[in-house]
Design a protein around this motif. Structure first.
Motif, short mmCIF file in Angstrom:
data_model
loop_
_atom_site.label_atom_id
_atom_site.label_comp_id
_atom_site.label_asym_id
_atom_site.label_seq_id
_atom_site.Cartn_x
_atom_site.Cartn_y
_atom_site.Cartn_z
N LYS A 170 0.84 -1.20 0.00
CA LYS A 170 0.00 0.00 0.00
C LYS A 170 0.87 1.25 0.00
CE LYS A 170 -3.39 2.55 2.77
NZ LYS A 170 -4.10 2.61 4.07
N LEU A 171 1.90 1.26 0.85
CA LEU A 171 2.80 2.42 0.92
C LEU A 171 3.49 2.64 -0.42
CD1 LEU A 171 4.12 4.62 2.65
CD2 LEU A 171 5.85 2.93 3.31
N LEU A 172 3.95 1.57 -1.05
CA LEU A 172 4.61 1.68 -2.35
C LEU A 172 3.63 2.13 -3.43
CD1 LEU A 172 6.72 -1.59 -2.06
CD2 LEU A 172 7.65 0.73 -2.12
N ALA A 173 2.41 1.59 -3.40
CA ALA A 173 1.40 1.95 -4.40
C ALA A 173 0.97 3.41 -4.26
CB ALA A 173 0.19 1.02 -4.29
N VAL A 180 10.67 5.57 -2.01
CA VAL A 180 10.26 5.50 -0.61
C VAL A 180 11.48 5.09 0.20
CG1 VAL A 180 8.77 4.37 1.08
CG2 VAL A 180 7.89 4.89 -1.20
N SER A 181 11.87 5.89 1.18
CA SER A 181 13.09 5.59 1.93
C SER A 181 12.89 4.36 2.82
CB SER A 181 13.50 6.78 2.80
OG SER A 181 12.66 6.91 3.93
N ARG A 182 13.98 3.62 3.01
CA ARG A 182 13.93 2.42 3.86
C ARG A 182 13.49 2.78 5.28
NH1 ARG A 182 16.50 -2.31 2.51
NH2 ARG A 182 16.91 -2.70 4.72
N PHE A 196 16.98 -5.65 12.88
CA PHE A 196 16.22 -6.88 12.68
C PHE A 196 14.95 -6.63 11.85
CE2 PHE A 196 18.67 -7.61 16.58
CZ PHE A 196 19.35 -8.77 16.20
N ASN A 197 14.31 -5.49 12.08
CA ASN A 197 13.15 -5.15 11.25
C ASN A 197 13.58 -4.89 9.80
OD1 ASN A 197 11.24 -5.39 13.25
ND2 ASN A 197 11.29 -3.24 13.82
N ALA A 198 14.76 -4.31 9.61
CA ALA A 198 15.26 -4.06 8.26
C ALA A 198 15.47 -5.37 7.52
CB ALA A 198 16.56 -3.26 8.32
N GLY A 227 16.10 3.89 -0.99
CA GLY A 227 15.20 2.85 -0.53
C GLY A 227 14.65 2.04 -1.69
N PHE A 228 13.34 2.15 -1.93
CA PHE A 228 12.69 1.35 -2.94
C PHE A 228 11.79 2.22 -3.83
CE2 PHE A 228 13.08 -1.15 0.97
CZ PHE A 228 13.93 -2.17 0.54
#
Length: 232
Positions: A170-173, A180-182, A196-198, A227-228
């Motif tokens: 959703k965030l990417l869309a 979008v930064s990591r 660990f979340n990364a 990021g992505f």
């Protein structure tokens, strides 16, 4: 009661604005730098943001861009001592709805806030977007389904996504064809950007890439140093 996020590094001005808006019926949260401002924004829900431009740790322009990644609609007013045309243009490019130059009167600030909130109330879409078209793929966020149609026109069984996969997609869309930064994605979806979340997010990104390959025109790419980016 309308809610306002005020991010201003001048403690005297910040306290003055906060007290004035509170007196006028606005619930106002205040932060003194951009990083703390972003933390407050992601933890709460605000009807309007007031951002100083020149701040430590994260300037107002950068903060506004990151806020826009998570919420394209919340109105933003910049408070700044700068009045150069280039700064005004940069402010609007960063997602500003208005721009007020210091020193300003509290009455003028209040009138601008009221005008923007009235405009947003008239034009706001009361139904939150729940489906996203990603190339030939259709993403149903509430039901966590990613589906497509075969070239023959027949329906293909949809891919069921996990909650984290759905939140990340959703965030990417919402930021299609935009980076979008990591760190921002981690804070929005996982709550913090720990190591660990990364590593966990990298696993979910790999899974999403596999699902999105159903359309060769869709790519989820790494952006070096940022990021992505979900590209169609």
């Amino acid at each position: 009661m309308p809610t306002v996020l005020l991010v201003e590094d001048d403690p005297n001005l910040g306290l003055l604005v906060q007290e004035y808006l509170t007196m006028k019926g606005y619930q106002t949260d205040r932060a003194t730098d951009g990083n703390k401002g972003l933390e407050l924004f992601m933890a709460g829900e605000y009807d309007l943001c007031l951002f100083d431009v020149m701040m430590p740790k994260k300037d107002g322009f950068t903060l506004a861009k990151e806020v826009r990644m998570g919420n394209r609609d919340v109105p933003i007013i910049f408070l700044t001592a700068k009045s150069m045309k280039e700064d005004t243009i940069q402010g609007f490019k960063a997602g500003a709805d208005d721009y007020i130059t210091k020193p300003f009167s509290m009455e003028e600030l209040l009138l601008r806030i009221q005008a923007i909130l009235r405009r947003y109330q008239r034009t706001a879409d009361i139904v939150e977007q729940t489906t996203y078209q990603i190339g030939s793929l259709s993403f149903d966020y509430p039901h966590q389904l990613l589906s497509r149609r075969a070239e023959s026109g027949a329906d293909v069984p949809p891919q069921k996504l996990t909650s984290k996969e759905s939140e990340l997609l959703k965030l990417l869309a919402q930021n299609l064809n935009q980076p979008v930064s990591r760190s921002f994605a981690l804070k929005m979806v996982w709550g913090d950007d720990s190591y660990f979340n990364a590593r966990s997010m990298d696993v979910y990104v790999t899974k999403l890439r596999k699902y999105l390959r159903e359309d060769p025109n869709v790519q989820l790419v790494n952006v070096h140093g940022e990021g992505f980016k979900l590209i169609v």
